[in-house]
Design an enzyme around this catalytic site. Sequence first.
Site, PDB file in Angstrom:
ATOM      1  N   GLY A  44     110.898  45.809  52.902  1.00  0.00           N
ATOM      2  CA  GLY A  44     111.578  44.567  53.273  1.00  0.00           C
ATOM      3  C   GLY A  44     111.903  43.712  52.058  1.00  0.00           C
ATOM      4  O   GLY A  44     112.969  43.093  51.993  1.00  0.00           O
ATOM      5  N   THR A  45     111.011  43.665  51.095  1.00  0.00           N
ATOM      6  CA  THR A  45     111.240  42.837  49.905  1.00  0.00           C
ATOM      7  C   THR A  45     112.485  43.303  49.158  1.00  0.00           C
ATOM      8  O   THR A  45     113.335  42.499  48.769  1.00  0.00           O
ATOM      9  CB  THR A  45     110.006  42.901  48.974  1.00  0.00           C
ATOM     10  OG1 THR A  45     108.877  42.430  49.703  1.00  0.00           O
ATOM     11  CG2 THR A  45     110.196  42.073  47.729  1.00  0.00           C
TER      12      THR A  45
ATOM     13  N   ASN B  99     107.232  35.296  60.095  1.00  0.00           N
ATOM     14  CA  ASN B  99     106.027  36.110  59.924  1.00  0.00           C
ATOM     15  C   ASN B  99     104.776  35.267  60.113  1.00  0.00           C
ATOM     16  O   ASN B  99     103.722  35.776  60.434  1.00  0.00           O
ATOM     17  CB  ASN B  99     106.005  36.767  58.539  1.00  0.00           C
ATOM     18  CG  ASN B  99     106.293  35.798  57.426  1.00  0.00           C
ATOM     19  OD1 ASN B  99     107.323  35.127  57.424  1.00  0.00           O
ATOM     20  ND2 ASN B  99     105.396  35.703  56.473  1.00  0.00           N
TER      21      ASN B  99
ATOM     22  N   GLN C  17     110.020  41.037  60.772  1.00  0.00           N
ATOM     23  CA  GLN C  17     109.006  40.868  61.827  1.00  0.00           C
ATOM     24  C   GLN C  17     109.590  41.085  63.222  1.00  0.00           C
ATOM     25  O   GLN C  17     108.837  41.242  64.181  1.00  0.00           O
ATOM     26  CB  GLN C  17     108.380  39.466  61.751  1.00  0.00           C
ATOM     27  CG  GLN C  17     107.551  39.227  60.508  1.00  0.00           C
ATOM     28  CD  GLN C  17     106.227  39.989  60.500  1.00  0.00           C
ATOM     29  OE1 GLN C  17     105.727  40.422  61.542  1.00  0.00           O
ATOM     30  NE2 GLN C  17     105.660  40.165  59.322  1.00  0.00           N
TER      31      GLN C  17
ATOM     32  N   SER D 106     111.592  46.557  57.672  1.00  0.00           N
ATOM     33  CA  SER D 106     110.531  47.235  56.925  1.00  0.00           C
ATOM     34  C   SER D 106     109.769  48.152  57.878  1.00  0.00           C
ATOM     35  O   SER D 106     109.397  47.730  58.975  1.00  0.00           O
ATOM     36  CB  SER D 106     109.590  46.185  56.328  1.00  0.00           C
ATOM     37  OG  SER D 106     108.515  46.809  55.698  1.00  0.00           O
ATOM     38  N   ALA D 107     109.504  49.383  57.436  1.00  0.00           N
ATOM     39  CA  ALA D 107     108.884  50.367  58.337  1.00  0.00           C
ATOM     40  C   ALA D 107     107.430  50.043  58.679  1.00  0.00           C
ATOM     41  O   ALA D 107     106.978  50.292  59.794  1.00  0.00           O
ATOM     42  CB  ALA D 107     108.963  51.766  57.715  1.00  0.00           C
ATOM     43  N   HIS D 108     106.694  49.460  57.711  1.00  0.00           N
ATOM     44  CA  HIS D 108     105.244  49.316  57.961  1.00  0.00           C
ATOM     45  C   HIS D 108     104.898  48.185  58.924  1.00  0.00           C
ATOM     46  O   HIS D 108     103.730  47.975  59.247  1.00  0.00           O
ATOM     47  CB  HIS D 108     104.462  49.190  56.645  1.00  0.00           C
ATOM     48  CG  HIS D 108     104.541  47.867  55.953  1.00  0.00           C
ATOM     49  ND1 HIS D 108     103.517  46.950  55.992  1.00  0.00           N
ATOM     50  CD2 HIS D 108     105.507  47.316  55.190  1.00  0.00           C
ATOM     51  CE1 HIS D 108     103.850  45.891  55.261  1.00  0.00           C
ATOM     52  NE2 HIS D 108     105.053  46.088  54.776  1.00  0.00           N
TER      53      HIS D 108
ATOM     54  N   CYS E 147     100.953  37.919  51.867  1.00  0.00           N
ATOM     55  CA  CYS E 147     101.242  37.719  50.455  1.00  0.00           C
ATOM     56  C   CYS E 147     100.614  36.450  49.939  1.00  0.00           C
ATOM     57  O   CYS E 147     100.352  36.312  48.770  1.00  0.00           O
ATOM     58  CB  CYS E 147     102.746  37.657  50.230  1.00  0.00           C
ATOM     59  SG  CYS E 147     103.598  38.857  51.210  1.00  0.00           S
TER      60      CYS E 147
HETATM   61  N1  PLP Z   1     110.045  39.552  55.162  1.00  0.00           N
HETATM   62  C1  PLP Z   1     109.129  39.220  56.087  1.00  0.00           C
HETATM   63  C2  PLP Z   1     109.486  38.253  57.171  1.00  0.00           C
HETATM   64  C3  PLP Z   1     107.847  39.802  56.050  1.00  0.00           C
HETATM   65  O1  PLP Z   1     106.940  39.469  56.960  1.00  0.00           O
HETATM   66  C4  PLP Z   1     107.544  40.719  55.006  1.00  0.00           C
HETATM   67  C5  PLP Z   1     106.190  41.287  54.881  1.00  0.00           C
HETATM   68  O2  PLP Z   1     105.185  40.600  55.026  1.00  0.00           O
HETATM   69  C6  PLP Z   1     108.553  41.041  54.077  1.00  0.00           C
HETATM   70  C7  PLP Z   1     109.786  40.429  54.182  1.00  0.00           C
HETATM   71  C8  PLP Z   1     108.304  42.023  52.985  1.00  0.00           C
HETATM   72  O3  PLP Z   1     108.324  43.328  53.484  1.00  0.00           O
HETATM   73  P1  PLP Z   1     107.668  44.549  52.625  1.00  0.00           P
HETATM   74  O4  PLP Z   1     106.191  44.364  52.721  1.00  0.00           O
HETATM   75  O5  PLP Z   1     108.159  45.781  53.307  1.00  0.00           O
HETATM   76  O6  PLP Z   1     108.199  44.410  51.241  1.00  0.00           O
END
Ligand code: PLP
Length: 388
Positions: free
Chosen positions: A71-72, A151, A179, A199-201, A325
């Site tokens: 996702g990042t 999130n 999310q 994001s897959a996880h 995070c």
């Molecule tokens: N965006 C949101 C809303 C998220 O909750 C997260 C992960 O906590 C991310 C982006 C980042 O995703 P990734 O962990 O796959 O980089």
Amino acid sequence: MKRVYLDYAATTPTHPEVVKAMLPYFTDSFGNPSSIYSYGQEAKGAIEEARVKVANLIGARSDEIVFTSGGTEADNFALKGVAYANENGGNHIITSSVEHHAVIETCKFLERRGFRVTYLPVDEYGLVAPNDVGEAITDKTILISVMHASNEVGTIEPITEMGKIAKEAGVYFHTDAVQAAGHIPIDVNKLGVDLLSISAHKLYGPKGVGALYVRKGTRLISFMHGGEQERRRRASTENVPGIVGFGRAVELAQQEMSEEAERLTYLRDQLIKGLLERIDHIRLNGHPILRLPNNVNVSVDFVEGESMLLNLDLEGICASTGSACSSSSLEPSHVLLALGLSPEQAHGSLRFSLGKWTTEEEIERVLDILPRIVAKLRAMSPLLKSQG
Ligand code: PLP
């Protein structure tokens, strides 16, 4: 002690079916998808199948899906990619004050490089007002980025309304649906978005893989240069097992979504109701209805979120004080502050996020244990004494 995992918004366990789908791509079908012999073509075929599945989840065409490392990266790609591809047309970006760090920090980076960013406020529930988006647009605006669902507090934003405004103004619209995807229905055309991150996880897939949806015709530059993978939009040998797992996870999510959302909404509401009944000086953060089925976020006065977390952990219960995070940071959550909470209230926040393996017994266990933890902590609390 049986552990109770209630931090599915931080990450989900990989579904056993997903692991099963991935395994052959580590061993028998290990080929490089760019190789033209059959090993390579098998891997390539598997990637393309996964691409179709991800596209189906969000009502997109498969050639509009770019696989990323998560996702990042999808958020970085969307924001930097659109900003640098369109800087001749303007330098203004609109976002909200409750975004994930992956968006906020990318915006700050772009600000240091000459872009101007408007961070829209939210109401007490965390909602962005579509009118505010409309009013913030100038002739220099090139991109709007507002998350689909929070999130931290689970609030679901009025993306469709904002999509209409963005389209009328001719401004690209990105949403971070990390999310939301796999948990609530998403259709990129109904939402009116040009870019969307997944994001897959967060949906029972593996870590380190995600996707950016890019509407056909969207001008954005790649920031990974090298080979010609992903139609030259993202160089690097593809994470084949990860992508295959992502595809399988998405397929399962689609099959189970409505039933699972109903089950989780029931458990979520049981937890919220029980906490509000059994603990005084507590408030629900986020919107009571426009909310992800799996999110419970509360602020408990006169106690620290970290103390509650550590005590819950001693009882085998995993929760969070905010986003994964920021959980190692002592700064109060920027999201809760944006909702109007005081730093003290923000420090006393707790997020429970429910998932596929959450049971009613687990919810009962939290409802039994947390009030006792709060009472114990309050009895020792300097915060409470200073009130009296
Ligand atoms: N965006 C949101 C809303 C998220 O909750 C997260 C992960 O906590 C991310 C982006 C980042 O995703 P990734 O962990 O796959 O980089």
